[in-house]
Each structure stands twice: as structure tokens, then as C-alpha cells.
Scaffold this motif. Sequence first.
Motif, PDB file in Angstrom:
ATOM      1  N   THR A  96       0.836  -1.202   0.000  1.00  0.00           N
ATOM      2  CA  THR A  96       0.000   0.000   0.000  1.00  0.00           C
ATOM      3  C   THR A  96       0.878   1.262   0.000  1.00  0.00           C
ATOM      4  O   THR A  96       0.842   2.041  -0.961  1.00  0.00           O
ATOM      5  CB  THR A  96      -0.954  -0.008   1.215  1.00  0.00           C
ATOM      6  N   ASN A  97       1.695   1.450   1.041  1.00  0.00           N
ATOM      7  CA  ASN A  97       2.496   2.693   1.131  1.00  0.00           C
ATOM      8  C   ASN A  97       3.431   2.878  -0.054  1.00  0.00           C
ATOM      9  O   ASN A  97       3.458   3.945  -0.671  1.00  0.00           O
ATOM     10  CB  ASN A  97       3.373   2.698   2.384  1.00  0.00           C
ATOM     11  N   SER A  98       4.228   1.844  -0.342  1.00  0.00           N
ATOM     12  CA  SER A  98       5.215   2.005  -1.422  1.00  0.00           C
ATOM     13  C   SER A  98       4.511   2.164  -2.761  1.00  0.00           C
ATOM     14  O   SER A  98       4.999   2.887  -3.641  1.00  0.00           O
ATOM     15  CB  SER A  98       6.190   0.825  -1.445  1.00  0.00           C
ATOM     16  N   SER A  99       3.357   1.523  -2.920  1.00  0.00           N
ATOM     17  CA  SER A  99       2.591   1.708  -4.168  1.00  0.00           C
ATOM     18  C   SER A  99       2.124   3.148  -4.276  1.00  0.00           C
ATOM     19  O   SER A  99       2.140   3.746  -5.355  1.00  0.00           O
ATOM     20  CB  SER A  99       1.379   0.770  -4.202  1.00  0.00           C
ATOM     21  N   ARG A 100       1.722   3.726  -3.157  1.00  0.00           N
ATOM     22  CA  ARG A 100       1.273   5.124  -3.161  1.00  0.00           C
ATOM     23  C   ARG A 100       2.423   6.051  -3.543  1.00  0.00           C
ATOM     24  O   ARG A 100       2.253   6.974  -4.361  1.00  0.00           O
ATOM     25  CB  ARG A 100       0.714   5.479  -1.781  1.00  0.00           C
ATOM     26  N   ILE A 101       3.619   5.794  -3.020  1.00  0.00           N
ATOM     27  CA  ILE A 101       4.796   6.607  -3.366  1.00  0.00           C
ATOM     28  C   ILE A 101       5.077   6.531  -4.874  1.00  0.00           C
ATOM     29  O   ILE A 101       5.320   7.537  -5.546  1.00  0.00           O
ATOM     30  CB  ILE A 101       6.024   6.142  -2.543  1.00  0.00           C
ATOM     31  N   GLY A 144      -4.903  -9.299   0.788  1.00  0.00           N
ATOM     32  CA  GLY A 144      -5.974  -8.824  -0.089  1.00  0.00           C
ATOM     33  C   GLY A 144      -6.357  -7.386   0.214  1.00  0.00           C
ATOM     34  O   GLY A 144      -6.602  -6.589  -0.698  1.00  0.00           O
ATOM     35  N   ARG A 145      -6.384  -7.033   1.479  1.00  0.00           N
ATOM     36  CA  ARG A 145      -6.748  -5.656   1.842  1.00  0.00           C
ATOM     37  C   ARG A 145      -5.689  -4.664   1.382  1.00  0.00           C
ATOM     38  O   ARG A 145      -6.000  -3.569   0.927  1.00  0.00           O
ATOM     39  CB  ARG A 145      -6.912  -5.540   3.360  1.00  0.00           C
ATOM     40  N   SER A 146      -4.407  -5.048   1.546  1.00  0.00           N
ATOM     41  CA  SER A 146      -3.328  -4.122   1.167  1.00  0.00           C
ATOM     42  C   SER A 146      -3.324  -3.879  -0.341  1.00  0.00           C
ATOM     43  O   SER A 146      -2.941  -2.805  -0.799  1.00  0.00           O
ATOM     44  CB  SER A 146      -1.969  -4.660   1.634  1.00  0.00           C
ATOM     45  N   LYS A 147      -3.781  -4.861  -1.118  1.00  0.00           N
ATOM     46  CA  LYS A 147      -3.871  -4.688  -2.568  1.00  0.00           C
ATOM     47  C   LYS A 147      -5.108  -3.880  -2.941  1.00  0.00           C
ATOM     48  O   LYS A 147      -5.063  -3.040  -3.839  1.00  0.00           O
ATOM     49  CB  LYS A 147      -3.938  -6.059  -3.252  1.00  0.00           C
ATOM     50  N   LEU A 148      -6.214  -4.128  -2.241  1.00  0.00           N
ATOM     51  CA  LEU A 148      -7.443  -3.396  -2.538  1.00  0.00           C
ATOM     52  C   LEU A 148      -7.252  -1.902  -2.275  1.00  0.00           C
ATOM     53  O   LEU A 148      -7.759  -1.056  -3.024  1.00  0.00           O
ATOM     54  CB  LEU A 148      -8.606  -3.962  -1.712  1.00  0.00           C
ATOM     55  N   ALA A 149      -6.499  -1.579  -1.231  1.00  0.00           N
ATOM     56  CA  ALA A 149      -6.244  -0.165  -0.929  1.00  0.00           C
ATOM     57  C   ALA A 149      -5.567   0.514  -2.124  1.00  0.00           C
ATOM     58  O   ALA A 149      -5.891   1.657  -2.483  1.00  0.00           O
ATOM     59  CB  ALA A 149      -5.376  -0.040   0.322  1.00  0.00           C
ATOM     60  N   THR A 150      -4.644  -0.185  -2.763  1.00  0.00           N
ATOM     61  CA  THR A 150      -3.974   0.395  -3.934  1.00  0.00           C
ATOM     62  C   THR A 150      -4.931   0.485  -5.126  1.00  0.00           C
ATOM     63  O   THR A 150      -4.876   1.437  -5.900  1.00  0.00           O
ATOM     64  CB  THR A 150      -2.702  -0.411  -4.264  1.00  0.00           C
ATOM     65  N   GLU A 151      -5.827  -0.497  -5.256  1.00  0.00           N
ATOM     66  CA  GLU A 151      -6.865  -0.356  -6.296  1.00  0.00           C
ATOM     67  C   GLU A 151      -7.613   0.959  -6.108  1.00  0.00           C
ATOM     68  O   GLU A 151      -7.898   1.674  -7.082  1.00  0.00           O
ATOM     69  CB  GLU A 151      -7.886  -1.500  -6.204  1.00  0.00           C
ATOM     70  N   TRP A 152      -7.952   1.263  -4.880  1.00  0.00           N
ATOM     71  CA  TRP A 152      -8.742   2.472  -4.603  1.00  0.00           C
ATOM     72  C   TRP A 152      -7.959   3.739  -4.939  1.00  0.00           C
ATOM     73  O   TRP A 152      -8.514   4.696  -5.463  1.00  0.00           O
ATOM     74  CB  TRP A 152      -9.189   2.494  -3.139  1.00  0.00           C
TER      75      TRP A 152
END
Length: 327
Positions: A96-101, A144-152
Amino acid sequence: MGESTVLVTGGAGYIGSHVTRQLVERGERVVVLDNLSTGFREAVEGAELVVGDTGDAALVNDLMARHAVDTLMHFAAHTVVPESVADPLKYYRNNTNSSRILVEACVANGVRRVVFSSTAAVYGEAGDGTVAEDSPLHPINPYGRSKLATEWVLEDLATAGALEHVTLRYFNVAGCAPDGRIGQSTPNATLLIKVAAEAAAGIRAGMHVFGTDYPTPDGTCIRDFIHVEDLAHAHVLALDHLRDAGASLTLNCGYGHGYSVLEVLRMVEQVAGAPLKINFADRRPGDPVQLVANAARIRETLGWTPRHDDLEVIVRTAIDWERNRRY
Ligand SMILES: NC(=O)c1ccc[n+]([C@@H]2O[C@H](COP(=O)([O-])OP(=O)(O)OC[C@H]3O[C@@H](n4cnc5c(N)ncnc54)[C@H](O)[C@@H]3O)[C@@H](O)[C@H]2O)c1
Ligand SMILES: O=c1ccn([C@@H]2O[C@H](COP(=O)(O)OP(=O)(O)O[C@H]3O[C@H](CO)[C@H](O)[C@H](O)[C@H]3O)[C@@H](O)[C@H]2O)c(=O)[nH]1
């Protein structure tokens, strides 16, 4: 294609290396960013490998600017479901975090196209039918949740007009390149066909079947197994779709039919020509009974047509890799 470059994070990993190879084969310029935490230098051929982390903002900004990146394909993640249950922060940090960066760097550098590796794990317990993209999302583990957060994050950025994305929700990926040059060597693997192929090749003594009392015909869970080469091709089509100014999409990647755990293991025994040493164990926490894709949308929107929808081919390429591993 011009001067544009595809930045592939996690391109030294199992799925990312198969996609990188298909991109390179059709003449794309590819830069791989991978920290080699579970990937292999030898898996990257024909593309520049930058060893580094997706969470390193200075590095990813520099890469995007220097290489005229037009598309991000984002595979880098931690992927072991039981580990995510034991250490959720590790998963939120990386997935989640690194994907956001990384996505923030896309916005800053005008990289408007993103192809994202998501997962059927975003659906959670999905009942006994197939799941479509608009089925309810109730992930039942931190992975699954950490991936869904990046989908959002991607969905919201698309709504804001900042980029376009194709989010691919992979079902159960298996098999390897038929020529044996690249494969699946992910350490501490827990995935069914990977584990069974290791057992068939004598790399592990035996294996467990987790749960034989599920409400399915043979009592074991059912999954939709997709050959990694068909999945890789979906990424190439997603790239074309975005470059043709296509709209953002979220797509299931599966064949639309499932096999039970025991059906898979019987196929492994048949292909290997020897019985597996199987220990019938209790259910594994967090396993949905059945996960099978409704795969209509990817066929309609990308014109994707599977070429390896054959459990025997999937299993044979997986076992061949274990018997002749290059790395
Ligand atoms: N294998 C499956 O069945 C499956 C199913 C659904 C979704 N996915 C998704 O597909 C993607 C690829 O999975 P895989 O099976 O190839 O796993 P993998 O572990 O083989 O590949 C992940 C790669 O990312 C790299 N990496 C991890 N964190 C990084 C970071 N912070 N910076 C740079 N590199 C990093 C690793 O070194 C590795 O090379 C993941 O996003 C995963 O969630 C996989
Ligand atoms: O040694 C094993 C391994 C697995 N299984 C069973 O096989 C089925 C499939 O399990 P996998 O671990 O192979 O895969 P999952 O269905 O748990 O897959 C989930 O996790 C994957 C990543 O680990 C992907 O993200 C995928 O999309 C997500 O649904 C489950 O019923 C599991 O209990 C066994 O019986 N024995």
C-alpha cells in the motif's frame, strides 16, 4: 512506440519476468525496478535491471524522468497470504504505502498509464458461483486488503483525471515459460501448484491438502488456475488499450472454470508419473471454498483469448521448471 519506456516494478519476480519477456520480444523498451527480495537477477533478459525499492521516492522520480517512462506496470509486492496474517504492517508498508509513493511519482512525472497487479483475494469468500468485477469486495486477509487499498488509490486518481489504469485481478497463476528459461523460484512458496511441482521433483518430501470437508464434490477447495503466459499476454493487451486512449478498466484474469485441489494433485501425479506423498490436514485459515472468475469482461474489452487453458500444460511446465531450474 517511439522513445517511450515501460517501467516494470517486480520484473525480476515470477509474473513480472514473464511479462517483461513478452514486452521485450515485441520491441518495447523496458526498465525493471526490483529490490531482489524475492526476485532473481537471472530472470531479467533484454531489459535494464535497476536494483532498488519502489518506496524510494528519489529513485523512482529519477527513473521516470530519465527514461521517458510512459507506462508503469506495477508487480512489486509481498504475496504470501499466511505471512500477511502474521505481519500485516509488512504488507501495508510494501503493497500500500510504497505503491502510493510510486503512483505519486507517476503523477509528478506525467506518467499517465498504469497497469496494476491485483488479486482475486480482494473478493474474499465468494460463494459457489463465479465472481465478476462488480461482485462485493470483502478481502479476508491483510494481503488482499493491502492490494485493494492500492486499487482504490488508482480508481480515485482516474476519477480525478490524473491517470488511466488497467487493474488486473489475477486468479491462481501457475506454470512457466515452455522453453524453461524463466520460471517460478519464489522462496518459501505456499501456492498449490508450485508446492506440488516441488514435491513431484523431489525438492520436498511431500505436501499437505488443507481441508477435505468443504461443500464441494470432493471436499477440497476449487480455484481458477491461469497459465502465466496467458496472464502475461493480458498485460501486453492492457498496454495497447491504454496507449490507444482506452478508458480505465478493472478486469478479472482467469479462465472462468475451476479445478479442485485434488483434481490438480491427480494431474501432477499423472504428469510426473509417480504418486505424491500427501498428508490430509485441517483447513487452512482464510481459504475461501471457491474462487472462479467470470472472465467475460477481459475478453470483451481487450479481446484476450487464452492459448494455454489446459491444466496438463500448466502442470507440466511447472514440474519441468523444478526439474531443470536455472535459478
Ligand atoms: N502468483 C500469484 O498467483 C498471484 C496472484 C495474484 C496476484 N499476484 C500479484 O502479482 C504480483 C507479482 O507476484 P509474483 O507471484 O510474481 O511474486 P514474486 O515474489 O515472484 O515477485 C514480486 C517481485 O517484486 C519484487 N519486490 C517486492 N517488493 C519490492 C519493492 N518494494 N521494491 C522493488 N521490488 C520489490 C521482488 O523482489 C520480486 O521480484 C504481485 O503484485 C502479486 O500480489 C500474484
Ligand atoms: O500446499 C498446499 C497449498 C495450497 N493448498 C490449497 O490449495 C488452494 C489454493 O491455495 P493457494 O495458496 O495456491 O492460492 P490461494 O487460492 O490462497 O490464492 C490467493 O493467494 C495468492 C497469493 O498467495 C493469489 O493472490 C491469489 O489471487 C489469492 O486468491 C487452497 O484451498 C489451499 O488450501 C493445499 O491444499 N496445499
